[in-house]
Design a protein around this motif. Structure first.
Motif, short mmCIF file in Angstrom:
data_model
loop_
_atom_site.label_atom_id
_atom_site.label_comp_id
_atom_site.label_asym_id
_atom_site.label_seq_id
_atom_site.Cartn_x
_atom_site.Cartn_y
_atom_site.Cartn_z
N GLU A 80 0.83 -1.21 0.00
CA GLU A 80 0.00 0.00 0.00
C GLU A 80 0.87 1.26 0.00
O GLU A 80 2.01 1.22 0.46
CB GLU A 80 -0.86 0.00 1.27
CG GLU A 80 -1.86 -1.14 1.36
CD GLU A 80 -2.91 -1.05 0.26
OE1 GLU A 80 -3.45 0.05 0.05
OE2 GLU A 80 -3.16 -2.08 -0.40
N PRO A 81 0.33 2.39 -0.50
CA PRO A 81 1.07 3.66 -0.42
C PRO A 81 1.19 4.13 1.02
O PRO A 81 0.22 4.00 1.79
CB PRO A 81 0.20 4.62 -1.25
CG PRO A 81 -1.16 4.05 -1.19
CD PRO A 81 -0.99 2.56 -1.13
N PRO A 95 -1.09 8.77 0.72
CA PRO A 95 -2.19 7.93 0.21
C PRO A 95 -3.32 8.74 -0.43
O PRO A 95 -4.00 8.24 -1.32
CB PRO A 95 -2.68 7.20 1.46
CG PRO A 95 -1.51 7.20 2.39
CD PRO A 95 -0.79 8.49 2.12
N GLU A 96 -3.49 10.01 -0.03
CA GLU A 96 -4.58 10.82 -0.58
C GLU A 96 -4.44 11.09 -2.07
O GLU A 96 -5.44 11.27 -2.77
CB GLU A 96 -4.68 12.15 0.17
CG GLU A 96 -5.42 11.99 1.47
CD GLU A 96 -5.54 13.28 2.23
OE1 GLU A 96 -5.40 14.36 1.62
OE2 GLU A 96 -5.75 13.20 3.45
N TYR A 141 -2.78 9.00 -4.13
CA TYR A 141 -2.36 7.71 -4.71
C TYR A 141 -2.94 7.49 -6.11
O TYR A 141 -2.30 6.88 -6.97
CB TYR A 141 -2.78 6.59 -3.76
CG TYR A 141 -2.40 5.19 -4.18
CD1 TYR A 141 -1.11 4.89 -4.60
CD2 TYR A 141 -3.34 4.15 -4.15
CE1 TYR A 141 -0.76 3.59 -4.97
CE2 TYR A 141 -3.00 2.85 -4.51
CZ TYR A 141 -1.71 2.58 -4.92
OH TYR A 141 -1.37 1.30 -5.28
#
Ligand code: HEC
Length: 130
Positions: free
Chosen positions: A90-91, A95-96, A98
């Protein structure tokens, strides 16, 4: 007369040895340039066919986080760049956004494991340079 002839032979022998030596040196130099380091391969991909540079600068944020910022987070969390590039992790950096990075997995899928390792080697070294 005989002395001169001997001297000429000596000079000729010396000259031929020298040119042989030179040829050997050139061959060695040739080999050195062929054996490219992962860092150099990674740098070439990052700034070339990977087009990573369009969104990732080394020391500042542009569309994506800078390499230094990414590697800081990866070092802190002992995370695996190659696993992320293979979509196995996962990032963890941002992550927002991504979805923007996700557009690159189409091209990343065409790279071999060694090419991804080379990108990682480049990012590690570039990320640690100030
Ligand atoms: C279109 C712009 C864009 C391109 C091109 C791009 N990236 Fe990114 N990248 C981003 C954005 C935005 C993020 C932040 C989102 C995230 O953390 O996933 C990111 C994050 C990352 C991260 C951190 C992922 C994490 O854990 O959060 C890595 C590693 C990365 N990119 C490597 C690459 C590599 C290698 C390439 C070239 C093959 C590349 N990027 C090309 C926009 C881009």
């Amino acid at each position: 007369m005989q002395k001169i002839a001997l001297l000429l032979i000596a000079v000729a022998l010396f000259a031929s040895c020298q040119s042989e030596k030179k040829e050997k040196e050139e061959i060695v130099i040739g080999k050195k340039t062929v054996a490219e380091k992962p860092y150099d391969i990674g740098k070439r991909i990052f700034n070339g066919k990977g087009k990573c540079y369009t969104c990732h600068k080394i020391d500042k944020k542009s569309i994506g986080p800078g390499i230094q910022e990414i590697m800081k987070v990866y070092n802190e969390q002992n995370a695996d760049v190659v696993a992320f590039l293979k979509q196995e992790a996962e990032p963890i950096v941002d992550p927002e956004t991504y979805t923007v990075m996700k557009t690159n997995f189409a091209i990343l899928k065409t790279f071999s494991h060694d090419e991804l390792k080379a990108i990682e080697a480049y990012m590690k070294e570039a990320g640690n340079s100030k």
